[in-house]
Write a protein that holds these residues in place. Sequence first.
Motif, PDB file in Angstrom:
ATOM      1  N   MET A  64       2.564  -7.302  -2.406  1.00  0.00           N
ATOM      2  CA  MET A  64       2.041  -7.566  -1.065  1.00  0.00           C
ATOM      3  C   MET A  64       3.115  -8.111  -0.144  1.00  0.00           C
ATOM      4  N   ASP A  65       2.969  -7.794   1.127  1.00  0.00           N
ATOM      5  CA  ASP A  65       3.909  -8.159   2.179  1.00  0.00           C
ATOM      6  C   ASP A  65       3.035  -8.629   3.344  1.00  0.00           C
ATOM      7  N   PHE A  66       2.790  -9.942   3.331  1.00  0.00           N
ATOM      8  CA  PHE A  66       1.791 -10.526   4.244  1.00  0.00           C
ATOM      9  C   PHE A  66       2.341 -10.700   5.650  1.00  0.00           C
ATOM     10  N   ARG A  67       2.314  -9.634   6.420  1.00  0.00           N
ATOM     11  CA  ARG A  67       2.680  -9.683   7.846  1.00  0.00           C
ATOM     12  C   ARG A  67       2.029  -8.476   8.501  1.00  0.00           C
ATOM     13  N   VAL A  68       1.840  -8.534   9.806  1.00  0.00           N
ATOM     14  CA  VAL A  68       1.215  -7.412  10.506  1.00  0.00           C
ATOM     15  C   VAL A  68       2.078  -6.163  10.308  1.00  0.00           C
ATOM     16  N   GLY A  69       1.464  -5.088   9.857  1.00  0.00           N
ATOM     17  CA  GLY A  69       2.195  -3.859   9.534  1.00  0.00           C
ATOM     18  C   GLY A  69       2.669  -3.816   8.092  1.00  0.00           C
ATOM     19  N   GLY A  70       2.558  -4.922   7.372  1.00  0.00           N
ATOM     20  CA  GLY A  70       2.970  -4.959   5.968  1.00  0.00           C
ATOM     21  C   GLY A  70       1.878  -4.400   5.065  1.00  0.00           C
ATOM     22  N   PHE A  71       2.286  -3.919   3.900  1.00  0.00           N
ATOM     23  CA  PHE A  71       1.342  -3.339   2.951  1.00  0.00           C
ATOM     24  C   PHE A  71       0.994  -4.303   1.821  1.00  0.00           C
ATOM     25  N   GLU A  72      -0.195  -4.119   1.277  1.00  0.00           N
ATOM     26  CA  GLU A  72      -0.553  -4.703  -0.008  1.00  0.00           C
ATOM     27  C   GLU A  72      -1.075  -3.546  -0.843  1.00  0.00           C
ATOM     28  N   ARG A  73      -0.450  -3.327  -2.000  1.00  0.00           N
ATOM     29  CA  ARG A  73      -0.850  -2.203  -2.838  1.00  0.00           C
ATOM     30  C   ARG A  73      -1.148  -2.715  -4.239  1.00  0.00           C
ATOM     31  N   SER A  74      -2.283  -2.275  -4.776  1.00  0.00           N
ATOM     32  CA  SER A  74      -2.608  -2.640  -6.153  1.00  0.00           C
ATOM     33  C   SER A  74      -3.218  -1.442  -6.855  1.00  0.00           C
ATOM     34  N   SER A  75      -3.049  -1.425  -8.187  1.00  0.00           N
ATOM     35  CA  SER A  75      -3.687  -0.387  -8.996  1.00  0.00           C
ATOM     36  C   SER A  75      -4.106  -1.026 -10.310  1.00  0.00           C
ATOM     37  N   PHE A  76      -5.262  -0.606 -10.807  1.00  0.00           N
ATOM     38  CA  PHE A  76      -5.854  -1.290 -11.957  1.00  0.00           C
ATOM     39  C   PHE A  76      -6.904  -0.389 -12.595  1.00  0.00           C
ATOM     40  N   ARG A  77      -7.291  -0.747 -13.794  1.00  0.00           N
ATOM     41  CA  ARG A  77      -8.350  -0.037 -14.524  1.00  0.00           C
ATOM     42  C   ARG A  77      -9.345  -1.065 -15.035  1.00  0.00           C
ATOM     43  N   PHE A  78     -10.589  -0.664 -15.153  1.00  0.00           N
ATOM     44  CA  PHE A  78     -11.592  -1.531 -15.763  1.00  0.00           C
ATOM     45  C   PHE A  78     -11.923  -0.986 -17.146  1.00  0.00           C
ATOM     46  N   GLN A  79     -11.615  -1.782 -18.179  1.00  0.00           N
ATOM     47  CA  GLN A  79     -11.922  -1.434 -19.567  1.00  0.00           C
ATOM     48  C   GLN A  79     -11.504   0.001 -19.923  1.00  0.00           C
TER      49      GLN A  79
END
Lengths: 156, 156
Positions: free
Chosen positions: A55-70
């Motif tokens: 994550m890049d907490f600023r206006v125009g910055g991205f937050e990217r996550s990827s995950f799986r459940f079980q």
Amino acid sequence: MTGQTADRSVAHATFTIERRYAAAPARVFKAFEDPAQKRRWFVEGEGWEIESFEMDFRVGGFERSSFRFQGGPLVTNETIYQDIVPEKRIIVAYRMTVGGNPISASLATMQFEPDGKGTRLVFTEQDAFLDGYDDVGQREEGCRELLEALAKELDR
Amino acid sequence: MTGQTADRSVAHATFTIERRYAAAPARVFKAFEDPAQKRRWFVEGEGWEIESFEMDFRVGGFERSSFRFQGGPLVTNETIYQDIVPEKRIIVAYRMTVGGNPISASLATMQFEPDGKGTRLVFTEQDAFLDGYDDVGQREEGCRELLEALAKELDR
């Protein structure tokens, strides 16, 4: 673009969740701003395997996550910060995919208001749910669980 | 962050515009996909001075424009493409500023449906208007003007 069919639909919806926290706005805001804290309450959880988080907490910055459940299909969340007013307001746009299929595009507004010594958080989400993959009931339930996880983070 | 005060507000709104075009969906979609066409109907216009325009028409790609109306304050639009289904659907998130002040964050969905030999365009916008700088009436009016400019582009 796996599993796509010719049937296309968009279901628009809006929901609002209000929640009170004992911590002051500055402390609640910090849990959104600090990557270690945000990762803990926003993506970690029992049964969830995290594949990536940045994550890049600023206006125009991205937050990217990827995950799986079980061991299920890969879920991705690509967020871009649209507006930030320290200790007062955060607005993000985000798109989600499950197993490679786009399931939603959303605009989420978080407003932090002083409430005595604590905080009243007003969370408003405006959604476009795609091709029947998700709906407002599931999404609102998921957001309520996240705001509960935030309460636990603030109690650490 | 010029001209900001301590007063902060967010007004959420949703509106939908439906419009018919004589051209087929593939042709209407092309006017959104092709940068030369998009620039013509979306940012050019009498009294408007364009300072910049760039677009990268793919999911996750940006479209950025900045312009002034009759020597007024600089207006910026930073758009990110959230979903694209060729000839059927485009979803964007965009934020606007006027004179350096953030005025809105929005999610806009364009759905292109065959209607005889023509196209029925369903435009749905979900907005967060910031700090009193804009409102849904003005925004809907602006979008109707753009969709009228698109009609002229299709008639070229």
